[in-house]
Write an enzyme that holds these catalytic residues in place. Structure first.
Site, PDB file in Angstrom:
ATOM      1  N   ASP A  29       2.735   2.676   0.537  1.00 56.68           N
ATOM      2  CA  ASP A  29       1.935   1.635   1.188  1.00 56.68           C
ATOM      3  C   ASP A  29       2.517   0.274   0.808  1.00 56.68           C
ATOM      4  OD1 ASP A  29      -1.310   1.502   2.282  1.00 56.68           O
ATOM      5  OD2 ASP A  29      -0.301  -0.341   1.640  1.00 56.68           O
ATOM      6  N   ILE A  30       2.702  -0.564   1.804  1.00 54.14           N
ATOM      7  CA  ILE A  30       3.367  -1.856   1.578  1.00 54.14           C
ATOM      8  C   ILE A  30       2.478  -2.822   0.783  1.00 54.14           C
ATOM      9  CG2 ILE A  30       2.656  -3.082   3.682  1.00 54.14           C
ATOM     10  CD1 ILE A  30       6.230  -2.875   2.317  1.00 54.14           C
ATOM     11  N   HIS A  93      -3.541   8.842   8.713  1.00 58.58           N
ATOM     12  CA  HIS A  93      -2.769   8.842   7.468  1.00 58.58           C
ATOM     13  C   HIS A  93      -3.691   9.125   6.298  1.00 58.58           C
ATOM     14  CE1 HIS A  93      -3.978   4.736   8.567  1.00 58.58           C
ATOM     15  NE2 HIS A  93      -4.171   4.516   7.278  1.00 58.58           N
ATOM     16  N   HIS A  95      -4.220   8.435   2.329  1.00 55.44           N
ATOM     17  CA  HIS A  95      -3.847   7.588   1.196  1.00 55.44           C
ATOM     18  C   HIS A  95      -3.841   8.453  -0.069  1.00 55.44           C
ATOM     19  CE1 HIS A  95      -4.621   3.505   3.053  1.00 55.44           C
ATOM     20  NE2 HIS A  95      -5.373   4.234   3.852  1.00 55.44           N
TER      21      HIS A  95
HETATM   22  P1  AMP Z   1      -6.190   1.965   6.986  1.00 56.65           P
HETATM   23  O1  AMP Z   1      -5.757   2.095   8.437  1.00 56.65           O
HETATM   24  O2  AMP Z   1      -7.487   1.235   6.854  1.00 56.65           O
HETATM   25  O3  AMP Z   1      -6.199   3.294   6.285  1.00 56.65           O
HETATM   26  O4  AMP Z   1      -5.102   1.070   6.241  1.00 56.65           O
HETATM   27  C1  AMP Z   1      -3.749   1.038   6.646  1.00 56.65           C
HETATM   28  C2  AMP Z   1      -2.847   0.965   5.447  1.00 56.65           C
HETATM   29  O5  AMP Z   1      -1.508   0.887   5.931  1.00 56.65           O
HETATM   30  C3  AMP Z   1      -3.070  -0.244   4.526  1.00 56.65           C
HETATM   31  O6  AMP Z   1      -3.242   0.216   3.186  1.00 56.65           O
HETATM   32  C4  AMP Z   1      -1.786  -1.057   4.705  1.00 56.65           C
HETATM   33  O7  AMP Z   1      -1.392  -1.718   3.505  1.00 56.65           O
HETATM   34  C5  AMP Z   1      -0.789  -0.006   5.127  1.00 56.65           C
HETATM   35  N1  AMP Z   1       0.318  -0.521   5.924  1.00 56.65           N
HETATM   36  C6  AMP Z   1       0.232  -1.297   7.036  1.00 56.65           C
HETATM   37  N2  AMP Z   1       1.470  -1.569   7.521  1.00 56.65           N
HETATM   38  C7  AMP Z   1       2.347  -0.939   6.701  1.00 56.65           C
HETATM   39  C8  AMP Z   1       3.770  -0.829   6.663  1.00 56.65           C
HETATM   40  N3  AMP Z   1       4.557  -1.429   7.574  1.00 56.65           N
HETATM   41  N4  AMP Z   1       4.338  -0.110   5.662  1.00 56.65           N
HETATM   42  C9  AMP Z   1       3.570   0.500   4.742  1.00 56.65           C
HETATM   43  N5  AMP Z   1       2.223   0.446   4.725  1.00 56.65           N
HETATM   44  C10 AMP Z   1       1.612  -0.266   5.681  1.00 56.65           C
END
Ligand code: AMP
Length: 129
Positions: A29-30, A93, A95
């Protein structure tokens, strides 16, 4: 239009890749809430986790389990926390978050991890797969 996660899995957008197989992909996660915070996705683009068919749903969790086992070897922690939200990115996704305390699993928490360390963490997890 492809989601940002589809583009990541296709190599069109950079990421700190942890693992992949034919159907699934894992990357850091970024904006990690703890060091080693990893996302596991199906390559097949489905928004809502529970819209996956049974086979793909089971396959995603089996792949996430392998990643979690590597993650807990690579990143010191008491256990791996698991969450599914999908409020931000419309591509389902899982986590995986290395936990020292339950406070590490708090959405909104952000730890700052320099790029070199992110790469080192991703490489360390990949080496345990
Ligand atoms: P959620 O959809 O609420 O589960 O959260 C989306 C997750 O994706 C968040 O924790 C973001 O930090 C992560 N995220 C968004 N864009 C990217 C990316 N380009 N690379 C890695 N993680 C990402």
């Amino acid at each position: 239009m492809a989601t940002i996660f589809s583009k990541i899995a296709a190599g069109e957008i950079p990421c700190y890749k942890v693992a992949e197989d034919e159907h699934y992909f894992a990357f850091l996660d970024i904006n990690p809430m703890a060091k080693g915070h990893t996302l596991v996705i199906p390559k097949h683009e489905v928004n809502y986790m529970f819209d996956l068919d049974e086979e793909e749903y089971a396959g995603l969790w089996a792949f996430a389990r392998k990643v979690a086992m590597a993650l807990e070897q690579a990143v010191p922690c008491k256990r791996i926390g698991v969450a599914v939200l999908g409020m931000e990115v419309p591509h389902c996704h899982i986590h995986l978050v290395p936990l020292q305390t339950e406070k590490d699993m708090k959405f909104g928490n952000k730890v700052s991890v320099p790029a070199e360390e992110m790469q080192a963490i991703a490489d360390a997890i990949a080496a345990k797969m």
